[in-house]
Scaffold this motif. Structure first.
Motif, PDB file in Angstrom:
ATOM      1  N   ARG A 146       0.830  -1.214   0.000  1.00 29.83           N
ATOM      2  CA  ARG A 146       0.000   0.000   0.000  1.00 29.83           C
ATOM      3  C   ARG A 146       0.860   1.257   0.000  1.00 29.83           C
ATOM      4  N   ASN A 148       2.190   4.927   0.951  1.00 25.39           N
ATOM      5  CA  ASN A 148       2.350   5.644   2.198  1.00 25.39           C
ATOM      6  C   ASN A 148       3.199   6.882   1.914  1.00 25.39           C
ATOM      7  N   PHE A 212      -1.703   7.877   4.501  1.00 19.17           N
ATOM      8  CA  PHE A 212      -2.213   6.869   3.561  1.00 19.17           C
ATOM      9  C   PHE A 212      -2.739   7.593   2.327  1.00 19.17           C
TER      10      PHE A 212
END
Ligand SMILES: Cc1cc2nc3c(=O)[nH]c(=O)nc-3n(C[C@H](O)[C@H](O)[C@H](O)COP(=O)(O)OP(=O)(O)OC[C@H]3O[C@@H](n4cnc5c(N)ncnc54)[C@H](O)[C@@H]3O)c2cc1C
Length: 301
Positions: A146, A148, A212
């Motif tokens: 993911r 970041n 995020f």
């Protein structure tokens, strides 16, 4: 780098992991012990405690410190060299040209069609080096990788950290596993480069949530305020004369998108379910770990 005489400010030095709390010193001691018990070679790591650690690192609050061979380089100069080298060998570079889909080609010869807004490229081999965005083309990676947002700053030093008083090693200044600052000082012009960890208990919920994100268009002011305050705490003599002179202090701040993986280990190698496709992504904000002592690629230094 030596072989190709790469002009990227490569500086072979040592690096310090500095433990700023007794809890983290214990965590690091336990981790090192576990690594040793598992057969890991730690002969290149030096350990300092209390006053020794403070003298070695010049950080008065240091509880303990570990030092081992390390280096730093100017990443943009290194990337520019690599890019120019492959272009010289015939590679073509397309910018502003995202790959949007990859599918088996109609030829049924095992090749792949890579779709982009500017056309389709047919290839026998496809290497996914899309890092934080890898799951767009490989949705099976969605749960494991993911984006970041990370942030770094350059500081112009005061005389206390300039010329012969500049820092010679690189540093990871650690309060806890996810609350730390990375620091190098460029040899050429003395600029300090201060990176900030992604989790920091002193930051607001809003700032923590904003990490995020894939938006790297601006930096976060709360994070840079925290970085500067923490830097002043770590190196009180940096601005000991109450304020910095004109031209000293924060020079530039920026963010970039890094790729975090669920087990903190990158994905590197062939994708077995997609013959001919490979991946090299998910570096968790680091490069490939490579110490001159244990490194298997001596050409690096
Ligand atoms: C602020 C900050 C500080 C850092 N500090 C350090 C450090 O001190 N030491 C260290 O070792 N590392 C550090 N890193 C991490 C390091 O920068 C990364 O590990 C490294 O850049 C990863 O390189 P990469 O080529 O794998 O991926 P990236 O540099 O993320 O490049 C991936 C590229 O793929 C492109 N892309 C994505 N999807 C597509 C698509 N579908 N089609 C076409 N192109 C696509 C993206 O636009 C991007 O250009 C830092 C990162 C940041 C942001």
């Amino acid at each position: 780098m030596k072989k190709h005489n790469v002009q990227c400010d490569f500086n072979l030095t040592t690096t310090f992991d500095v433990c700023m709390t007794p809890q983290f010193a214990q965590y690091e001691a336990d981790s090192l012990e576990a690594y040793k018990c598992a057969g890991g070679d730690v002969s290149h790591i030096k350990f300092y405690e209390g006053k020794d650690a403070q003298e070695k690192t010049r950080i008065s609050g240091a509880v303990a410190a570990y030092e081992w061979p390390g280096g730093s380089s100017h990443p943009a100069k290194l990337a520019q060299f690599l890019l120019q080298s492959v272009i010289d060998q015939g590679a073509r570079l397309f910018t502003f040209c995202p790959a949007t889909k990859i599918e088996s080609s109609e030829e049924s010869d095992g090749s792949w069609d890579v779709h982009t807004p500017r056309g389709v490229v047919r290839a026998e081999k496809v290497v996914h080096c899309t890092n934080a965005h890898a799951a767009l083309l490989l949705p099976q990676l969605e749960p494991y990788i993911r984006p970041n947002r990370a942030q770094a700053h350059t500081l112009i030093p005061s005389p206390a950290l300039a010329a012969t008083s500049s820092l010679r090693s690189t540093f990871s200044l650690r309060y806890s596993l996810y609350h730390f600052y990375s620091l190098i000082q460029r040899k050429g012009d003395g600029t300090l480069v201060l990176g900030v960890s992604r989790t920091n208990p002193t930051l607001s919920e809003k700032t923590l949530a904003s990490r995020f994100s894939t938006d790297d268009s601006d930096y976060n002011h709360e994070i840079s305020d925290d970085a500067l305050r923490s830097f002043g705490d770590l190196f009180p003599y940096y601005n000991s004369k109450t304020s910095l002179a004109h031209g000293e202090g924060l020079d530039h701040a920026w963010t970039g998108i890094i790729a975090m993986t669920t087990d903190s280990v990158p994905f590197v190698g062939a994708i077995e379910s997609l013959p001919g496709q490979y991946i090299c992504a998910g570096f968790n904000g680091h490069g490939k770990q490579c110490s001159p002592v244990s490194c298997e690629c001596p050409q690096l230094i």
